[in-house]
Each structure stands twice: as C-alpha cells, then as structure tokens.
Design an enzyme around this catalytic site. Structure first.
Site, PDB file in Angstrom:
ATOM      1  N   ARG A   1       0.851  -1.186   0.000  1.00  9.18           N
ATOM      2  CA  ARG A   1       0.000   0.000   0.000  1.00  9.18           C
ATOM      3  C   ARG A   1       0.894   1.247   0.000  1.00  9.18           C
ATOM      4  O   ARG A   1       1.991   1.223   0.567  1.00  9.18           O
ATOM      5  CB  ARG A   1      -0.920   0.025   1.217  1.00  9.18           C
ATOM      6  CG  ARG A   1      -1.737   1.316   1.334  1.00  9.18           C
ATOM      7  CD  ARG A   1      -2.717   1.303   2.479  1.00  9.18           C
ATOM      8  NE  ARG A   1      -3.235   2.630   2.765  1.00  9.18           N
ATOM      9  CZ  ARG A   1      -4.177   2.919   3.663  1.00  9.18           C
ATOM     10  NH1 ARG A   1      -4.708   1.940   4.374  1.00  9.18           N
ATOM     11  NH2 ARG A   1      -4.568   4.157   3.856  1.00  9.18           N
ATOM     12  N   HIS A   2       0.419   2.310  -0.639  1.00 14.45           N
ATOM     13  CA  HIS A   2       1.077   3.609  -0.533  1.00 14.45           C
ATOM     14  C   HIS A   2       0.745   4.187   0.843  1.00 14.45           C
ATOM     15  O   HIS A   2      -0.295   4.824   1.033  1.00 14.45           O
ATOM     16  CB  HIS A   2       0.581   4.555  -1.632  1.00 14.45           C
ATOM     17  CG  HIS A   2       0.944   4.132  -3.015  1.00 14.45           C
ATOM     18  ND1 HIS A   2       2.243   3.999  -3.435  1.00 14.45           N
ATOM     19  CD2 HIS A   2       0.174   3.807  -4.083  1.00 14.45           C
ATOM     20  CE1 HIS A   2       2.261   3.623  -4.704  1.00 14.45           C
ATOM     21  NE2 HIS A   2       1.021   3.492  -5.123  1.00 14.45           N
ATOM     22  N   VAL A   3       1.623   3.980   1.800  1.00 13.63           N
ATOM     23  CA  VAL A   3       1.365   4.461   3.159  1.00 13.63           C
ATOM     24  C   VAL A   3       2.704   4.710   3.842  1.00 13.63           C
ATOM     25  O   VAL A   3       3.679   3.987   3.619  1.00 13.63           O
ATOM     26  CB  VAL A   3       0.527   3.430   3.960  1.00 13.63           C
ATOM     27  CG1 VAL A   3       1.268   2.112   4.133  1.00 13.63           C
ATOM     28  CG2 VAL A   3       0.101   3.995   5.310  1.00 13.63           C
TER      29      VAL A   3
END
Length: 420
Positions: free
Chosen positions: A174-176
């Site tokens: 995830r983009h996190v």
C-alpha cells in the site's frame, strides 16, 4: 545372619564414601551444567508455551537433512514443524494424553510489508508479485487506497491489526507512510521498499497525473477528472520557476515521509525527518533498493526472501513481462530546463541526501554478497547540473526573487560538487 548384614552395610558405606573421589571435577561441572540447562528449558517451556527456539532450530536442521533427497514440495513442507510420535504404539506418551500440539511456523519472514513509494517502480514489482504469489503460494494483499498515506492513531492501529490478521505467509502492499508496529505492541513484519532519483520521481508523477501512461489514452482523465485544462497543460518549467504549490515544498518532500513515519514532524522538510528516516531504514527495513538498479534489487530480494521471490529475475527478463512493463511508462514526460532543474534540486536537497544514503547502504549490501556496483551517478547530480549550466549562454530574465533562488541554487550546487 546379623554379622553378614552388618558387614554388608559397612561395605556399602565404604563404597559411597569412595564415590566422590572416583569422578573428576570436570565431570561434575558438566553434569550440573546439563541439569541446569534442562531446568531452564523446562521453565522456558512452561512460561512460553512452546519449546525453546534452539531446540526447534535443531529439529528443523535434522528434518531438512533427512528430507534433502525429496522433491521441492517435500522440502517446503518442512517449514511447518509438526512433532512426530516415534514411540511404538502401546506406550504412553504426552501426545497420547494431550494430542499433538498445533503446527508452528518456524522463524522465517512470513509477514512482509511493501509500503511502496509512488512512481518508484511499484507497479512493475506488483506485477511480479502477482505472478510469484501463484507460483509460491503466498497471499498478496494490495490495497486499493492510493491517496491516504497519513493516518490518525486509531487508523494506524486498525490497519496494523488488519495486516496482522492476514493468513501467513503474505505480502501486503500500500502507498502508506511507515507504520511502527512495535509502538503498539504488535508483531513487526519485514519491511521492504524501493526509491529512485528524486527529480525523476517528481517528473514521472507530474506528467502521469496529467497524461497517464501507455495503458490507455483516457487513463489520466479517469485518474484526475477534476483537473482543469490550464492545470493539465501547465508547463513544468513555469510550475517550478513560478513556485506553484505542486512544484515546491512541502509537496516536493515526498520520499522521506514514507520512511520517517506517521509523526507530524515527518511531513516537515528538514533535518529531523531526514535523520529519523535514515534511522528507521537501518533498524526496520530488510532492504531498500534503488530503481536505477532494479535487477540487483530483485536479485537481493530473491536471496533474502526466497519463499516469495525465487525465480523473480527469470520472470522479469521474459519478453512478455518487459512488454507489459513498458505499458506502465508515463506519457509525454520531458526534461525541464537547466534553470528549473537547479531550482528543483535545491528545493529537494533533503530528498537527495536521503537518496544518496540509501544508495550507499544498498551498494554496501551488494558488496557483501559479491555484487559489484557499476551503476552511474543519479540523473540529476550536482556535477550533471553544473555541466548543463555551462552550456546555457543566457541567464533567466525573471523577477528578483527568482534570480535569488537561482543564485542560491547555483552556490549550493558548487558546494555540493566539492563535497559529494
């Protein structure tokens, strides 16, 4: 009869009196040490609910040796330790009374988190992971949330619990920004990531938001439907030199927060976030590679995480995958002028400090396993920009503030060339 019994008792007493002198001190120390070891092991078993790790490792080694001639499926099966009853039937054992203990996954990275940095080759790696997950039978969970990298405390805990509940082994992507599992007493996964030259990443993102990639002509309109034409066709040089929000800080401070974490100060361009990101890379990440050397990144992932990445280079080098990978290339991307590049480089100096740090650590890791680092410098190094500046005959004719920014950038670049 009484006399015989008296003599027997006296002989036994003499025998016991002589016993302490029959064994050397070393034998006593060994016996007592062995007894102490098993006593501690027993206590550890009672408190931890399972045998000590060293015994499990010994058992795993023996099992692997016994099954060395089996096929690959049999070898993979040894990753799960299931105690076997070697006692002949009819004899009472612990397992007869209580049943066999639950299978226990041995200590290998069974939880992997790839908090992928945007526009750093993550879609290419994700395609590879999808193919590998089918081959190696691990769960791949790729979040559909792309625009929420910063979370509240409650959101962090909820996401970490959701990640920990995935059936192992798994890879979660995830983009996190970095999630500190240990802060909330949750079992830590193995972290991996990839970054790239900061200006190249910025340019890829700038044009991708406007024009998408080769997967479809309308891809960019679907992704940014609210973007007006004057913004969509804004010249990147104008965006940089006229200090549009998209081309200035804090939006340019993009890569470091992915490693610094969720602390509010991680979003502020500065030395604090930079040093914290470096520390977390050293302490929490198994590998942070650079996109400019992607094949070497994949090779190291295959070495460090064979359960997930075995055979990844064979897939990556196939013509079909290369054709698929080319479809993710950004459309209409071009290089800004040297003046714009110099200003951009100056604004992204912390990003480049972090990039150089990660690159050096990656090269050290390559050297440890015998890989030579033959890659050249980043696309927009200070030396490269100074060479471009020498070819520019006319200075910018802009307002005073812009001239000052360019002058500062040039002086900073001269200093960088002397120190890098």
């Amino acid at each position: 009869m009484a006399v015989f019994e008296c003599r027997l008792v006296m002989n036994v007493k003499k025998l016991f009196a002589c016993l302490p002198w029959c064994f050397p001190l070393r034998a006593y120390v060994f016996c007592m040490g062995t007894l102490l070891f098993f006593c501690l092991a027993s206590l550890f078993y009672q408190f931890n609910g399972e045998p000590p790790g060293i015994l499990l490792d010994i058992r795993q080694y023996i099992d692997n040796f016994q099954h060395a001639t089996h096929d690959s499926k049999a070898i993979e099966a040894t990753l799960v330790f299931e105690p076997k009853n070697f006692i002949q039937s009819g004899q009472s054992t612990y397992m007869d009374d209580h049943g066999p203990p639950a299978p226990r996954v041995l200590k290998f990275p069974s939880q992997v988190v790839y908090n992928r940095v945007g526009k750093c080759g993550s879609r290419t790696v994700l395609i590879l992971l999808r193919l590998l997950s089918e081959t190696h039978q691990f769960n791949l969970i790729s979040s559909d949330i792309h625009n929420k990298t910063r979370l509240t405390k409650d959101e962090q805990v909820e996401l970490m619990k959701d990640i920990s509940s995935i059936s192992q082994p798994f890879v979660f992507t995830r983009h996190v920004h970095f999630l500190n599992f240990s802060r909330f007493k949750i079992e830590e996964p193995v972290y991996i990531n990839i970054i790239r030259d900061p200006i190249n990443r910025f340019l890829s993102n700038y044009f991708f938001r406007r024009f998408g990639d080769w997967r479809g002509e309308l891809n960019h309109i679907i992704r940014t439907p609210a973007m007006k034409d004057d913004e969509r066709y804004l010249d990147v040089n104008v965006c940089i030199l006229e200090n549009y929000p998209e081309c200035s800080n804090p939006r340019l401070f993009y890569i470091i927060p992915y490693f610094c974490g969720q602390h509010p100060k991680c979003r502020e361009p500065g030395r604090w976030a930079l040093e914290r990101a470096k520390q977390i890379v050293m302490e929490k990440y198994l590998l942070v590679g650079i996109l400019e050397e992607l094949e070497d990144v994949l090779l190291l992932l295959e070495r460090f995480l064979p359960h997930y990445f075995t055979g990844v280079l064979n897939i990556y080098k196939t013509p079909d995958h290369k054709k698929l990978g080319n479809m993710t290339g950004t459309v209409r991307k071009h290089t800004p002028t040297v003046e714009a590049l110099q200003v951009l480089y100056h604004r992204m100096r912390y990003e480049y400090d972090f990039y150089y740090f990660v690159r050096d650590q990656f090269h050290l890791m390559k050297n440890k396993i015998g890989l030579k680092s033959e890659a050249g410098p980043p696309a927009y190094s200070p030396k490269f920009l100074r060479e471009l500046a020498r070819r520019t005959p006319q200075p910018l004719d802009e307002d005073e503030k812009l001239d000052m920014d360019t002058e500062d950038a040039n002086s900073w670049l001269v200093h960088q060339e002397q120190t890098v």
